[in-house]
Design a protein around this motif. Sequence first.
Motif, PDB file in Angstrom:
ATOM      1  N   ALA A 173       0.822  -1.209   0.000  1.00  0.00           N
ATOM      2  CA  ALA A 173       0.000   0.000   0.000  1.00  0.00           C
ATOM      3  C   ALA A 173       0.858   1.262   0.000  1.00  0.00           C
ATOM      4  O   ALA A 173       0.391   2.336   0.377  1.00  0.00           O
ATOM      5  CB  ALA A 173      -0.940   0.004   1.214  1.00  0.00           C
ATOM      6  N   SER A 216      -4.240  -5.844  -0.566  1.00  0.00           N
ATOM      7  CA  SER A 216      -3.915  -6.394   0.737  1.00  0.00           C
ATOM      8  C   SER A 216      -2.567  -5.857   1.185  1.00  0.00           C
ATOM      9  O   SER A 216      -1.630  -5.754   0.388  1.00  0.00           O
ATOM     10  CB  SER A 216      -3.862  -7.929   0.675  1.00  0.00           C
ATOM     11  N   LYS A 220      -0.980  -2.476   6.491  1.00  0.00           N
ATOM     12  CA  LYS A 220      -1.780  -1.314   6.891  1.00  0.00           C
ATOM     13  C   LYS A 220      -1.935  -0.393   5.689  1.00  0.00           C
ATOM     14  O   LYS A 220      -1.273  -0.553   4.677  1.00  0.00           O
ATOM     15  CB  LYS A 220      -1.135  -0.570   8.056  1.00  0.00           C
ATOM     16  N   ASN A 221      -2.845   0.550   5.797  1.00  0.00           N
ATOM     17  CA  ASN A 221      -3.119   1.581   4.791  1.00  0.00           C
ATOM     18  C   ASN A 221      -3.822   1.069   3.536  1.00  0.00           C
ATOM     19  O   ASN A 221      -4.134   1.860   2.636  1.00  0.00           O
ATOM     20  CB  ASN A 221      -1.830   2.315   4.356  1.00  0.00           C
ATOM     21  N   HIS A 222      -4.096  -0.261   3.444  1.00  0.00           N
ATOM     22  CA  HIS A 222      -4.752  -0.727   2.231  1.00  0.00           C
ATOM     23  C   HIS A 222      -6.233  -0.353   2.183  1.00  0.00           C
ATOM     24  O   HIS A 222      -6.807  -0.267   1.096  1.00  0.00           O
ATOM     25  CB  HIS A 222      -4.567  -2.233   2.030  1.00  0.00           C
ATOM     26  N   TYR A 223      -6.832  -0.068   3.329  1.00  0.00           N
ATOM     27  CA  TYR A 223      -8.227   0.383   3.327  1.00  0.00           C
ATOM     28  C   TYR A 223      -8.335   1.747   2.660  1.00  0.00           C
ATOM     29  O   TYR A 223      -9.230   2.005   1.855  1.00  0.00           O
ATOM     30  CB  TYR A 223      -8.777   0.421   4.759  1.00  0.00           C
ATOM     31  N   GLN A 224      -7.410   2.618   2.981  1.00  0.00           N
ATOM     32  CA  GLN A 224      -7.390   3.945   2.383  1.00  0.00           C
ATOM     33  C   GLN A 224      -7.122   3.861   0.880  1.00  0.00           C
ATOM     34  O   GLN A 224      -7.762   4.541   0.075  1.00  0.00           O
ATOM     35  CB  GLN A 224      -6.311   4.804   3.049  1.00  0.00           C
ATOM     36  N   ALA A 241      -7.677   1.289  -1.093  1.00  0.00           N
ATOM     37  CA  ALA A 241      -8.833   0.669  -1.739  1.00  0.00           C
ATOM     38  C   ALA A 241      -9.939   1.688  -1.957  1.00  0.00           C
ATOM     39  O   ALA A 241     -10.571   1.729  -3.019  1.00  0.00           O
ATOM     40  CB  ALA A 241      -9.335  -0.494  -0.888  1.00  0.00           C
ATOM     41  N   LYS A 242     -10.164   2.538  -0.983  1.00  0.00           N
ATOM     42  CA  LYS A 242     -11.186   3.579  -1.110  1.00  0.00           C
ATOM     43  C   LYS A 242     -10.820   4.558  -2.223  1.00  0.00           C
ATOM     44  O   LYS A 242     -11.665   4.966  -3.024  1.00  0.00           O
ATOM     45  CB  LYS A 242     -11.335   4.317   0.222  1.00  0.00           C
ATOM     46  N   GLU A 300     -11.224  -3.198  -3.194  1.00  0.00           N
ATOM     47  CA  GLU A 300     -11.682  -3.844  -1.962  1.00  0.00           C
ATOM     48  C   GLU A 300     -10.467  -4.250  -1.132  1.00  0.00           C
ATOM     49  O   GLU A 300      -9.557  -4.909  -1.633  1.00  0.00           O
ATOM     50  CB  GLU A 300     -12.513  -5.082  -2.315  1.00  0.00           C
ATOM     51  N   ALA A 301     -10.434  -3.829   0.119  1.00  0.00           N
ATOM     52  CA  ALA A 301      -9.357  -4.222   1.032  1.00  0.00           C
ATOM     53  C   ALA A 301      -9.671  -5.618   1.570  1.00  0.00           C
ATOM     54  O   ALA A 301     -10.744  -5.835   2.146  1.00  0.00           O
ATOM     55  CB  ALA A 301      -9.234  -3.223   2.171  1.00  0.00           C
ATOM     56  N   GLU A 309      -8.039  -9.766   2.926  1.00  0.00           N
ATOM     57  CA  GLU A 309      -6.942 -10.571   3.446  1.00  0.00           C
ATOM     58  C   GLU A 309      -6.130 -11.140   2.280  1.00  0.00           C
ATOM     59  O   GLU A 309      -6.650 -11.331   1.171  1.00  0.00           O
ATOM     60  CB  GLU A 309      -7.493 -11.715   4.307  1.00  0.00           C
TER      61      GLU A 309
END
Length: 308
Positions: free
Chosen positions: A132, A155, A158-162, A164-165, A170-171, A173
Amino acid sequence: MIILNSKDLEEVLTPEVSINAIKDAFSFYSSGKIIQPQRQVLTIKGNWWGIMPSYTDFSFVTKIVNVIPSNKERNLPSVQGVVILMSPDTGEPLAIIEGSTLTAIRTASASVLSTELALKRRSIGTLGVIGAGMEARYHLKIALKYFSVSKVLISARKNHYQLAKEFGGEAVELEKLLRESEVIYATTSSDKPVVLGKFLSEDFHVSSIGAHTPNAREIDDETIKKAKTYFVDSIQAVLNETGDFIQPKNLGILPKNVYEIGEIINKGISIERPSIFKTVGIASQDNLTAYVAYNEAIKKGIGIQVFL
């Protein structure tokens, strides 16, 4: 002489432009049209530094680059660098170019080019990106503009949610990403494998840009054993620098089809999948990308003019 910053590079190095430059870079390298001494690698305060000179009939380029993993804690890119472009005819400095962005663009362009060669089309079902950081971001930027992509999975630790958004992905596993992705870009600083063959489908393409030392791996042995084609930026470079090639070669588990990507381009070789592309980065990529960026900037009036 001009100075090109990160914003300038994004403007002049569109995906089509940067991928064509990288295609030429690999073609030049494998056909001997570019001279690039083996890069000098230094360890400074425990971090990797490289000095990468190269020249063609029309360009001399030196890049100084480093990888500083602790920069993440400083909110700085882990890859820092500067690129100097000079005329081989007059010796004049032509451009000073921000190296982190140029490195990210040329590396992502190499992964995207490898994908087009492997898939023989400009569409991807599910694209998985592991990591990420800056390299992951540019892989997404370039791939999503160059390909038609149905689904993106990301995946990371950390920071993959941001991320992905930001890119409409999609964040997930790691196991889900590996099971579902047709194309996987491994863009990590991990020294242990993140591409695990036991989870992969029977038809995949992996591009791995990490694992820059003989003891480091991004790709495990089971993935290597599944692959029908393993292609690289430079045989010499991967033999010297990455455990992803050195270790499976020593174990005798590389597939029968091992090529340089420039050889594939020059000879029109058809890639059998599953396939792996391993890039540690070579000076010809920086040379051609810097030269093209400079010419595009001159045409468009982009960059800061400096008179020496």
